[in-house]
Write an enzyme that holds these catalytic residues in place. Sequence first.
Site, PDB file in Angstrom:
ATOM      1  CG  ASP A  11      -1.753   1.209   1.375  1.00  0.00           C
ATOM      2  OD1 ASP A  11      -2.371   1.624   0.372  1.00  0.00           O
ATOM      3  OD2 ASP A  11      -1.787   1.777   2.483  1.00  0.00           O
ATOM      4  CG  ASP A  13      -1.303   7.681   0.609  1.00  0.00           C
ATOM      5  OD1 ASP A  13      -0.185   8.031   0.166  1.00  0.00           O
ATOM      6  OD2 ASP A  13      -2.370   7.963   0.035  1.00  0.00           O
TER       7      ASP A  13
END
Length: 184
Positions: A11, A13
Amino acid sequence: MLDASRLVILDRDGVINVDSDAYIKSLAEWIPYPTSIEAIARLTHAGWHVAIATNQSGIARGYYDEATLAAMHAELERQVTAAGGKIAHIAYCPHGPDDGCACRKPLPGLLEEIRAALGLESLAGSWMVGDSLRDLKAGEPLGCRPVLVRTGKGRRTEAKGEGLDKTLVFDDLAAFVDWLLGGR
């Protein structure tokens, strides 16, 4: 031929860079964690492939546009390359939560895009590293091994404790990479 068991999907952020409940809306707001870029480079040096799967609903919400997102990703790739690493593919979902797309995590669409882009038959055995349950759930139907990091929203996710039965938990991406490259 790329081996799915040598693939780490991240991922963005909260895993690679500082997250914000107000969204990362500009290149100036995109601030990588001090050890994340080097961790990606270390994976590359050790023969691993790294891809990114990121929800970017700020586009659908009108907070920033795809050109701004492209600038953030170009800077990410520039920093990773400068550290001696490589990102194999970046997949992003520009849709909002009510748009009914197939790519927004926790749906597996972004990971399917990565699978196709890298020419893999399957993602079984690869690693899915995130800071939220939706990240980990995206990899579940594809056989990805789940890893939660405590950065970003990770501590909140861990505190809830739901759906983390088979999940490995680390303080940050660098700690996971230390474990992975240390022979477990």
